[in-house]
Design a protein around this motif. Structure first.
Motif, short mmCIF file in Angstrom:
data_model
loop_
_atom_site.label_atom_id
_atom_site.label_comp_id
_atom_site.label_asym_id
_atom_site.label_seq_id
_atom_site.Cartn_x
_atom_site.Cartn_y
_atom_site.Cartn_z
N MET A 230 0.84 -1.10 0.09
CA MET A 230 0.04 -0.08 -0.05
C MET A 230 0.91 1.18 0.06
SD MET A 230 -1.58 0.53 3.92
CE MET A 230 -2.61 -0.77 3.66
N LYS A 231 0.36 2.20 -0.64
CA LYS A 231 1.06 3.58 -0.61
C LYS A 231 0.29 4.72 -0.06
CE LYS A 231 3.32 2.44 -5.16
NZ LYS A 231 3.81 2.55 -6.39
N LEU A 232 0.89 5.43 0.80
CA LEU A 232 0.45 6.49 1.38
C LEU A 232 1.06 7.84 1.07
CD1 LEU A 232 -1.70 7.81 3.53
CD2 LEU A 232 -0.12 7.65 5.25
N TYR A 233 0.31 8.84 -0.05
CA TYR A 233 0.67 9.99 -0.41
C TYR A 233 0.53 11.03 0.91
CZ TYR A 233 1.29 7.59 -4.70
OH TYR A 233 1.41 6.88 -5.84
N VAL A 234 1.62 11.63 1.06
CA VAL A 234 1.68 12.85 2.21
C VAL A 234 2.16 14.01 1.55
CG1 VAL A 234 1.63 11.01 4.20
CG2 VAL A 234 4.01 12.04 3.32
N CYS A 235 2.11 15.13 2.08
CA CYS A 235 2.67 16.40 1.88
C CYS A 235 4.33 16.10 2.20
CB CYS A 235 2.15 17.59 2.66
SG CYS A 235 2.18 17.43 4.29
N TYR A 236 4.81 16.58 3.42
CA TYR A 236 6.33 16.56 3.55
C TYR A 236 6.52 15.47 4.73
CZ TYR A 236 6.21 20.98 1.16
OH TYR A 236 6.07 21.93 0.05
N GLY A 237 5.59 15.13 5.57
CA GLY A 237 6.03 14.21 6.49
C GLY A 237 4.81 13.58 7.14
N THR A 238 5.06 12.87 8.21
CA THR A 238 4.04 11.84 8.93
C THR A 238 4.02 12.41 10.61
OG1 THR A 238 5.92 10.52 9.21
CG2 THR A 238 4.33 9.81 7.39
N TRP A 239 4.19 13.55 10.66
CA TRP A 239 4.11 14.07 12.04
C TRP A 239 2.72 14.27 12.62
CZ3 TRP A 239 6.53 16.81 8.16
CH2 TRP A 239 5.86 17.97 7.66
N LYS A 240 2.53 13.93 13.60
CA LYS A 240 1.07 14.16 14.40
C LYS A 240 0.96 15.60 14.90
CE LYS A 240 -0.42 9.87 16.23
NZ LYS A 240 -0.95 9.16 17.43
N PRO A 241 1.83 16.29 15.54
CA PRO A 241 1.62 17.77 16.07
C PRO A 241 1.54 18.46 14.95
CG PRO A 241 3.30 16.57 17.18
CD PRO A 241 2.95 16.00 16.07
N ALA A 242 0.44 19.72 15.08
CA ALA A 242 0.45 20.67 14.09
C ALA A 242 -0.21 21.97 14.82
CB ALA A 242 -0.18 20.09 12.91
N PRO A 243 0.01 23.01 14.20
CA PRO A 243 -0.57 24.19 14.75
C PRO A 243 -2.19 24.29 14.40
CG PRO A 243 0.74 25.04 13.13
CD PRO A 243 1.26 23.45 13.23
N ARG A 244 -2.86 23.32 14.39
CA ARG A 244 -4.20 23.31 13.94
C ARG A 244 -4.94 22.27 14.59
NH1 ARG A 244 -3.33 20.86 7.80
NH2 ARG A 244 -5.69 21.35 7.85
N PRO A 245 -6.26 22.13 14.79
CA PRO A 245 -7.12 21.49 15.62
C PRO A 245 -6.98 19.86 15.07
CG PRO A 245 -8.40 23.50 14.90
CD PRO A 245 -7.01 23.31 14.27
N GLY A 246 -6.81 18.96 15.80
CA GLY A 246 -6.77 17.62 15.55
C GLY A 246 -5.39 17.16 15.00
N GLY A 247 -4.43 18.24 14.78
CA GLY A 247 -2.98 17.52 14.22
C GLY A 247 -3.03 17.64 12.78
N HIS A 248 -1.86 17.11 12.35
CA HIS A 248 -1.72 17.10 10.67
C HIS A 248 -2.43 16.03 9.91
CE1 HIS A 248 0.68 17.02 7.07
NE2 HIS A 248 0.98 18.43 7.18
N PRO A 249 -3.09 16.41 9.05
CA PRO A 249 -3.68 15.36 8.41
C PRO A 249 -2.92 14.14 7.83
CG PRO A 249 -4.50 17.62 7.66
CD PRO A 249 -3.15 17.77 8.34
#
Length: 106
Positions: A1-20
């Motif tokens: 399986m392949k998961l296309y992401v932007c730059y990374g796979t980090w959870k914390p983000a300055p947005r509600p719910g974390g980084h998608p």
């Protein structure tokens, strides 16, 4: 399986719910999957002309738009969006997939 992401796979983000992308990745990992991560770079909110990396072009080919995260399962199913990928991961643990294949073969 392949998961296309932007730059990374980090959870914390300055947005509600974390980084998608991180939420999708960790949902898959927590469910027992080991996705191949494809960093697609770019920024979804920008026009397509600014999202011309190979990963974004492939996501556009698969989905009709350049938004990530996007998952391509081993069966070729395409799931886009962190909430949709999280739901898929919960509903499709690797053990269940292996058991279904074994029962279908038997």
């Amino acid at each position: 399986m392949k998961l296309y992401v932007c730059y990374g796979t980090w959870k914390p983000a300055p947005r509600p719910g974390g980084h998608p992308c991180g939420r999708a990745y960790h949902a898959l990992k927590d469910a027992g999957h080991s996705p191949e991560v494809i960093r697609s770079y770019g920024l979804g909110m920008l026009p397509a002309v600014f999202n011309q990396t190979p990963g974004r072009k492939e996501v556009t080919r698969l989905t009709g738009n350049h938004w990530v995260p996007a998952l391509v399962t081993d069966d070729g199913e395409v799931i886009q969006g962190s909430q949709e990928i999280e739901a898929w991961a919960k509903a499709h643990p690797p053990q269940a997939a292996g058991a279904a294949a074994a029962s279908a073969a038997g």
